[in-house]
Structure formats: structure tokens, C-alpha cells
Write a protein that holds these residues in place. Sequence first.
Motif, PDB file in Angstrom:
ATOM      1  N   ARG A 161      14.313  70.620   9.700  1.00  0.00           N
ATOM      2  CA  ARG A 161      13.927  69.613  10.536  1.00  0.00           C
ATOM      3  C   ARG A 161      14.392  71.710  11.799  1.00  0.00           C
ATOM      4  NH1 ARG A 161      17.542  65.672  13.492  1.00  0.00           N
ATOM      5  NH2 ARG A 161      19.193  67.066  13.438  1.00  0.00           N
ATOM      6  N   ASP A 162      15.138  71.888  11.453  1.00  0.00           N
ATOM      7  CA  ASP A 162      15.387  73.554  12.367  1.00  0.00           C
ATOM      8  C   ASP A 162      14.170  74.243  12.289  1.00  0.00           C
ATOM      9  OD1 ASP A 162      17.661  71.650  13.500  1.00  0.00           O
ATOM     10  OD2 ASP A 162      18.907  73.506  12.564  1.00  0.00           O
ATOM     11  N   ASP A 163      13.951  74.124  11.102  1.00  0.00           N
ATOM     12  CA  ASP A 163      13.250  75.653  10.638  1.00  0.00           C
ATOM     13  C   ASP A 163      11.273  74.992  10.995  1.00  0.00           C
ATOM     14  OD1 ASP A 163      14.473  76.897  10.329  1.00  0.00           O
ATOM     15  OD2 ASP A 163      14.697  76.941   8.063  1.00  0.00           O
ATOM     16  N   ARG A 164      11.142  73.521  11.231  1.00  0.00           N
ATOM     17  CA  ARG A 164       9.820  73.232  10.925  1.00  0.00           C
ATOM     18  C   ARG A 164      10.245  73.225  13.306  1.00  0.00           C
ATOM     19  NH1 ARG A 164      11.278  69.043   8.094  1.00  0.00           N
ATOM     20  NH2 ARG A 164      12.055  67.206   9.703  1.00  0.00           N
ATOM     21  N   ARG A 165      11.215  73.210  13.865  1.00  0.00           N
ATOM     22  CA  ARG A 165      10.574  73.190  14.888  1.00  0.00           C
ATOM     23  C   ARG A 165      10.808  74.077  15.654  1.00  0.00           C
ATOM     24  NH1 ARG A 165      16.029  71.353  16.008  1.00  0.00           N
ATOM     25  NH2 ARG A 165      14.797  69.303  16.412  1.00  0.00           N
ATOM     26  N   ALA A 166      10.747  75.462  15.014  1.00  0.00           N
ATOM     27  CA  ALA A 166      11.040  76.604  15.102  1.00  0.00           C
ATOM     28  C   ALA A 166       9.231  77.190  14.838  1.00  0.00           C
ATOM     29  CB  ALA A 166      12.108  78.060  14.743  1.00  0.00           C
ATOM     30  N   LEU A 167       9.140  76.657  13.982  1.00  0.00           N
ATOM     31  CA  LEU A 167       7.500  77.132  13.686  1.00  0.00           C
ATOM     32  C   LEU A 167       7.083  76.871  14.641  1.00  0.00           C
ATOM     33  CD1 LEU A 167       4.912  78.220  11.941  1.00  0.00           C
ATOM     34  CD2 LEU A 167       5.650  76.080   9.736  1.00  0.00           C
ATOM     35  N   LEU A 168       7.027  75.373  14.601  1.00  0.00           N
ATOM     36  CA  LEU A 168       6.077  74.806  15.996  1.00  0.00           C
ATOM     37  C   LEU A 168       6.432  75.941  17.353  1.00  0.00           C
ATOM     38  CD1 LEU A 168       3.588  72.605  16.992  1.00  0.00           C
ATOM     39  CD2 LEU A 168       5.836  71.098  17.158  1.00  0.00           C
ATOM     40  N   GLU A 169       7.393  75.768  17.554  1.00  0.00           N
ATOM     41  CA  GLU A 169       7.168  76.624  19.316  1.00  0.00           C
ATOM     42  C   GLU A 169       7.371  77.661  19.096  1.00  0.00           C
ATOM     43  OE1 GLU A 169      11.892  76.641  19.325  1.00  0.00           O
ATOM     44  OE2 GLU A 169      12.171  73.904  20.122  1.00  0.00           O
ATOM     45  N   ALA A 170       6.657  78.673  17.865  1.00  0.00           N
ATOM     46  CA  ALA A 170       6.272  79.574  17.466  1.00  0.00           C
ATOM     47  C   ALA A 170       5.008  79.353  17.358  1.00  0.00           C
ATOM     48  CB  ALA A 170       6.882  80.269  16.205  1.00  0.00           C
ATOM     49  N   MET A 171       4.310  78.778  17.180  1.00  0.00           N
ATOM     50  CA  MET A 171       3.103  78.167  16.837  1.00  0.00           C
ATOM     51  C   MET A 171       2.308  78.248  18.730  1.00  0.00           C
ATOM     52  SD  MET A 171       2.065  76.245  13.794  1.00  0.00           S
ATOM     53  CE  MET A 171      -0.007  75.699  14.170  1.00  0.00           C
TER      54      MET A 171
END
Length: 273
Positions: A161-171
Motif C-alpha cells: 500500500r505505501d509503495d502504491r501511494r509513492a508511485l501515484l505521488e511520483a506520477m
Amino acid sequence: MANANNKVRFLTPKPPKPERPLFVFLPGMDGGGLLLRSQIPKLANHFDIRCLAIPADDMASWEVLVSETIALIEAEKQAGKPKRPVYLCGESFGGCLAMKTVLEAPQLCDRLILVNPASSFRQQPWVQWGSYLTQWLPTNLYPLSVIGLLPILASLGKIGRDDRRALLEAMQAVPQNTSVWRLALVRSFNVDENQLRGIKQPTLVIASGADRLLPSVVEAKLLVKVIPKAEMVLLANSGHACLLETDVDLYGIMQARNFLTKYEENLSLVSSH
């Protein structure tokens, strides 16, 4: 004085270890350099890690990005232990940058790792068309299009979940005009077979079998056929953003493929005694 955050720079996710081999990560389209995050704990036991960070508003040409990357690597080499090896790892957009960097300055790099490199962009007509459409999207719709791209970019069920959030924030951190520019860079990327034959470094080409964004397996097969010391690693069930997946272990892949240099192996032996 210019703000350092407005310049292409290296992030150091763990305290520097100048005696260890240097591991340089070149990121995807987001340019943030933070999406190596799930691989860092294990890599940090063996490497001195640097992640290239490209500012969100940076719209430099390939030539400028390559020269800036080379200058950063040269500075790190001078600061570290002499003759320590350099591993250059490029993911997606960063895979294109890694190839160009190695071709421009082959002496800087001892090992090359290409993870779903975006050099395959030209083989995917719908992605090319979509990249042109990005510039015509109304500004208020662009953030929604980024969210819609997420399931295509990643196998979300394999990412925490944290990595999914990090991916979205990066995009979401990349403005629309920067996305348009970087997509144009990828469309213009052109390294021919003669140039690829000139890459002498041992090379791992990691390809995701469930990549819904790019034909990464087809591209990997092409690259290993042409790059003299290249080997393909197939992650059969992984998506495009595979380095964020919980069951992908980049260091383990390198170890299993005997990809580590003697320098790194000897260092591991010394530190284990």
C-alpha cells in the motif's frame, strides 16, 4: 544562488559507503529517483547507492541529461575508493538514459542493468498515439488521466500500500508540460544496432511478462541478441513498475545470475568474517 532542488542531482538514500561498489539508479518518467525504495534495504548491504533525481520542471534534451549524469557519476567515482566498480541501473525512461550514458562514457560503468527500458516505445503504436494526446488534455483532466494510467503502469496487487501511494505521488508530481516533453524524448530515442554492439559491459535486461504499458519482453529479446554480453531475466508475472513489487529482489537476481564483480564478492567475504 540556484536552489539545488532545481538541478539534476543524486539522492543518497542511505549514508555513503565510499568503499563499496557504486550503484546508480536512473528513474522512469517521474524522474524523482525515489521508486527504488523497496529494493534499497537489501541493496544497501552491498552497495553505495545513488538515485538520480530530475526536477519536475526539467525539460532538458537527451544530450544535456547524459552530460549531467556523466558529471555526477564522475564526481562520485572521484569521491569513493579508487577502482570501485559502478553498476548503472536504468528503469523505463531511465533505461534509455542509461544506454545513452554508457555509449557516451563507457569507462564510467562496469555493469549495466536495464529494467523494462522504454527503448521499446516505438514498437507500441497505441502508446505513441496516447503520448501525443497528452498535450491536448484539458489541464483539469490531466490528474485524472494519471490515476487511470496506474493499473496499466503497475500490477497493483503485487505492490504494498505505501509503495502504491509513492508511485501515484511520483506520477502526480510531474506537470503535464513536463510529461509531454519527456514522452517526446522517448519517441525520439534512437540507438541503432551498431551502437548497441559497442556496449561491452556485462548487461542484465530485466523484462516483465505482464507489462501492460510496453512490449518489454520483445524489446529484451532484441537487446540481448545485439548487446554482446547481455542476458535476459524474465519476470513472468510482473508489471511495468516491477521494482516496487514485494516479491522482486534485484540484488537476488544479480546474485543468481553471477552478475556481481569480483570486487563486490571479495568485499562480501571480508565483511562476513
